[in-house]
Design an enzyme around this catalytic site. Structure first.
Site, PDB file in Angstrom:
ATOM      1  CB  THR A   1       3.178  -2.062  -4.964  1.00  9.37           C
ATOM      2  OG1 THR A   1       3.315  -1.966  -3.552  1.00  9.37           O
ATOM      3  CG2 THR A   1       4.038  -3.176  -5.505  1.00  9.37           C
ATOM      4  CB  THR A   2      -0.591  -0.589  -8.181  1.00 13.42           C
ATOM      5  OG1 THR A   2      -0.957  -1.461  -7.109  1.00 13.42           O
ATOM      6  CG2 THR A   2      -1.360  -0.947  -9.415  1.00 13.42           C
TER       7      THR A   2
ATOM      8  CE  LYS B   1      -2.723  -2.795  -0.390  1.00 12.71           C
ATOM      9  NZ  LYS B   1      -3.091  -2.986  -1.787  1.00 12.71           N
ATOM     10  CB  SER B   2       4.385   1.956  -0.080  1.00 12.00           C
ATOM     11  OG  SER B   2       4.409   1.464   1.203  1.00 12.00           O
TER      12      SER B   2
ATOM     13  CB  SER C   1      -3.817   2.589   1.645  1.00 14.41           C
ATOM     14  OG  SER C   1      -3.949   1.957   0.405  1.00 14.41           O
TER      15      SER C   1
ATOM     16  NE  ARG D   1      -8.495   3.623   0.093  1.00 12.44           N
ATOM     17  CZ  ARG D   1      -8.693   4.790   0.707  1.00 12.44           C
ATOM     18  NH1 ARG D   1      -9.913   5.181   1.005  1.00 12.44           N
ATOM     19  NH2 ARG D   1      -7.672   5.565   1.049  1.00 12.44           N
ATOM     20  CE  LYS D   2     -11.869   8.941  -0.739  1.00 12.59           C
ATOM     21  NZ  LYS D   2     -11.967   9.814   0.436  1.00 12.59           N
ATOM     22  N   GLY D   3      -6.218   7.018  -4.234  1.00  4.22           N
ATOM     23  CA  GLY D   3      -4.962   7.520  -4.777  1.00  4.22           C
ATOM     24  C   GLY D   3      -4.657   8.951  -4.376  1.00  4.22           C
TER      25      GLY D   3
ATOM     26  CG  HIS E   1       5.125  -6.411  -0.302  1.00  6.74           C
ATOM     27  ND1 HIS E   1       5.158  -5.196  -0.939  1.00  6.74           N
ATOM     28  CD2 HIS E   1       3.874  -6.898  -0.520  1.00  6.74           C
ATOM     29  CE1 HIS E   1       3.975  -4.974  -1.528  1.00  6.74           C
ATOM     30  NE2 HIS E   1       3.198  -5.993  -1.290  1.00  6.74           N
TER      31      HIS E   1
HETATM   32  P1  PAP Z   1       0.091  -3.290  -3.104  1.00  5.36           P
HETATM   33  O1  PAP Z   1       1.355  -3.044  -2.343  1.00  5.36           O
HETATM   34  O2  PAP Z   1      -0.827  -4.265  -2.431  1.00  5.36           O
HETATM   35  O3  PAP Z   1       0.308  -3.628  -4.531  1.00  5.36           O
HETATM   36  P2  PAP Z   1      -0.222  -0.477  -3.590  1.00  5.36           P
HETATM   37  O4  PAP Z   1      -0.333  -0.358  -5.043  1.00  5.36           O
HETATM   38  O5  PAP Z   1       1.092  -0.172  -2.976  1.00  5.36           O
HETATM   39  O6  PAP Z   1      -0.728  -1.919  -3.096  1.00  5.36           O
HETATM   40  O7  PAP Z   1      -1.236   0.462  -2.871  1.00  5.36           O
HETATM   41  C1  PAP Z   1      -2.479   0.839  -3.364  1.00  5.36           C
HETATM   42  C2  PAP Z   1      -2.602   2.322  -3.105  1.00  5.36           C
HETATM   43  O8  PAP Z   1      -1.967   3.024  -4.184  1.00  5.36           O
HETATM   44  C3  PAP Z   1      -4.037   2.763  -3.090  1.00  5.36           C
HETATM   45  O9  PAP Z   1      -4.067   3.907  -2.238  1.00  5.36           O
HETATM   46  P3  PAP Z   1      -5.396   4.377  -1.474  1.00  5.36           P
HETATM   47  O10 PAP Z   1      -5.943   3.204  -0.765  1.00  5.36           O
HETATM   48  O11 PAP Z   1      -4.951   5.460  -0.545  1.00  5.36           O
HETATM   49  O12 PAP Z   1      -6.287   4.893  -2.531  1.00  5.36           O
HETATM   50  C4  PAP Z   1      -4.250   3.142  -4.540  1.00  5.36           C
HETATM   51  O13 PAP Z   1      -5.335   3.994  -4.753  1.00  5.36           O
HETATM   52  C5  PAP Z   1      -2.932   3.817  -4.853  1.00  5.36           C
HETATM   53  N1  PAP Z   1      -2.643   3.809  -6.298  1.00  5.36           N
HETATM   54  C6  PAP Z   1      -2.758   2.783  -7.155  1.00  5.36           C
HETATM   55  N2  PAP Z   1      -2.393   3.158  -8.385  1.00  5.36           N
HETATM   56  C7  PAP Z   1      -2.056   4.453  -8.317  1.00  5.36           C
HETATM   57  C8  PAP Z   1      -1.607   5.403  -9.279  1.00  5.36           C
HETATM   58  N3  PAP Z   1      -1.460   5.092 -10.553  1.00  5.36           N
HETATM   59  N4  PAP Z   1      -1.337   6.649  -8.845  1.00  5.36           N
HETATM   60  C9  PAP Z   1      -1.489   6.980  -7.549  1.00  5.36           C
HETATM   61  N5  PAP Z   1      -1.906   6.138  -6.597  1.00  5.36           N
HETATM   62  C10 PAP Z   1      -2.195   4.882  -6.963  1.00  5.36           C
END
Ligand code: PAP
Length: 330
Positions: free
Chosen positions: A78-79, A75-76, A168, A292-294, A138
């Site tokens: 990664t995606t 949730k830092s 998150s 989710r919200k980003g 991770h």
């Molecule tokens: P993971 O480590 O399980 O893969 P990860 O991608 O690190 O998860 O975290 C998801 C968070 O990144 C979400 O944050 P939120 O819950 O505060 O909304 C997600 O919305 C955010 N996220 C995913 N893709 C993007 C992006 N392209 N730009 C900015 N934030 C993003």
């Protein structure tokens, strides 16, 4: 719905290697707030089910000098980082408007070492993957396979202010929660565990400091990024990442706006609105749950000022003297 990454079912496989079972007996274990079983390995909590893949990764993964390792706590960012690294590296192979990212979730184009590559096989053949190979993990810095630390491969670490990180993670676990454990998770209880470091990849301060110190030690080897900084200026960071992995943009590319195109392709707005990310699944997770919200600071809608104060105090004491700090914890 079983959840190999986070659920209560994350037990070591039923066909256990005795050695692993023996090791497990010696390690501290606890149940985290969603009912998931965690085990403390090398000082970091990981899902019990991931112990075998992590040990296999440590034992068998042979990094190549050209590899790129994306390291994060869940949730830092990664995606986002997967999308950016993939788009930067493959920009001469796929036109940006024909990028595989338009049809595949970023987790499908960049495998994770412990969740994908080593999950079902102890020693998979990863040689056939064309260079530069990109993997995510991770795993904490100290627990990485020696070859990652010792080779010339590059590590990019992204971290996020702990309040948004917790917020998150809390939402993600709720969103993907199995029906069996569908009772509501109490945020206070979850937050307390988080503050004690009892969470996936926790304690968060140790995970961050491992990579932070590695970055201070060799900034050519470890690039240390913060989610908030990318939100503030993505084009600067796309350029920075490209230079770090030795795929710099040419002047011509800059003039053609390639940096901006990659930034837009990988933006939350673009990725979260793609059909594949609205409806598909990655493994057992809903792709939509990765978007989710980003936003920066959404914790303020879910956590109290007292909770923020508690995290600030932890940061003050744990990060003191390290030079690592977060702007957005108040
Ligand atoms: P993971 O480590 O399980 O893969 P990860 O991608 O690190 O998860 O975290 C998801 C968070 O990144 C979400 O944050 P939120 O819950 O505060 O909304 C997600 O919305 C955010 N996220 C995913 N893709 C993007 C992006 N392209 N730009 C900015 N934030 C993003």
């Amino acid at each position: 719905m079983e959840d190999p990454k986070y659920s209560s079912f994350d037990q070591v496989d039923q066909d256990p290697k005795d050695e692993l079972q023996e090791l497990l007996q010696t390690l501290e274990q606890h149940t985290t707030w969603d009912g998931g079983q965690l085990v403390k390995y090398d000082g970091i909590w990981c899902a019990t089910r991931l112990l075998r893949p992590i040990i296999s990764t440590q034992k068998y993964f042979k990094a190549k000098d050209t590899d790129i390792i994306l390291s994060t706590m869940p949730k830092s960012g990664t995606t986002w980082l997967k999308a950016l690294a993939f788009a930067i590296i493959n920009r001469n192979i796929h036109e940006i408007d024909q990028s595989p990212l338009l049809n595949s979730n970023p987790h499908a184009v960049v495998p994770a070492l412990e969740f994908d590559a080593y999950r079902d096989q102890e020693n998979p053949d990863l040689e056939h993957i064309p260079s530069p190979r990109i993997f995510s993990t991770h795993i904490s810095y100290n627990t990485l396979p020696d070859s990652i630390r010792e080779s010339e491969c590059k590590i990019i670490y992204i971290c996020r202010n702990p309040l948004d990180l917790f917020n998150s993670l809390w939402h993600f676990l709720l969103d993907n929660k199995s029906e069996k454990y569908a009772e509501r998770i109490l945020i206070d209880k979850a937050f307390d565990m988080f503050c004690k470091g009892n969470h996936h990849s926790g304690p968060f301060w140790d995970h961050m400091l491992g990579y932070w110190n590695a970055h201070l030690n060799d900034s050519q080897k470890v690039l240390f990024l913060k989610y908030e900084d990318l939100k503030e200026d993505i084009t600067f960071h796309v350029k920075r990442i490209a230079e770090f992995i030795e795929f710099p943009f040419s002047l011509e590319e800059e003039k053609q706006g390639v940096i901006e195109k990659i930034s837009r392709l990988c933006s939350f707005e673009n990725l979260s609105n793609l059909e594949i990310n609205k409806t598909g699944n990655s493994d057992i997770f809903k792709n939509s749950s990765f978007f989710r919200k980003g936003e920066v600071g959404d914790w303020k809608n879910h956590l109290t000022p007292e909770m923020a104060e508690r995290v600030n105090k932890i940061l003050e004491s744990k990060l003191e003297g390290s030079g690592l700090m977060f702007k957005t914890c108040n």
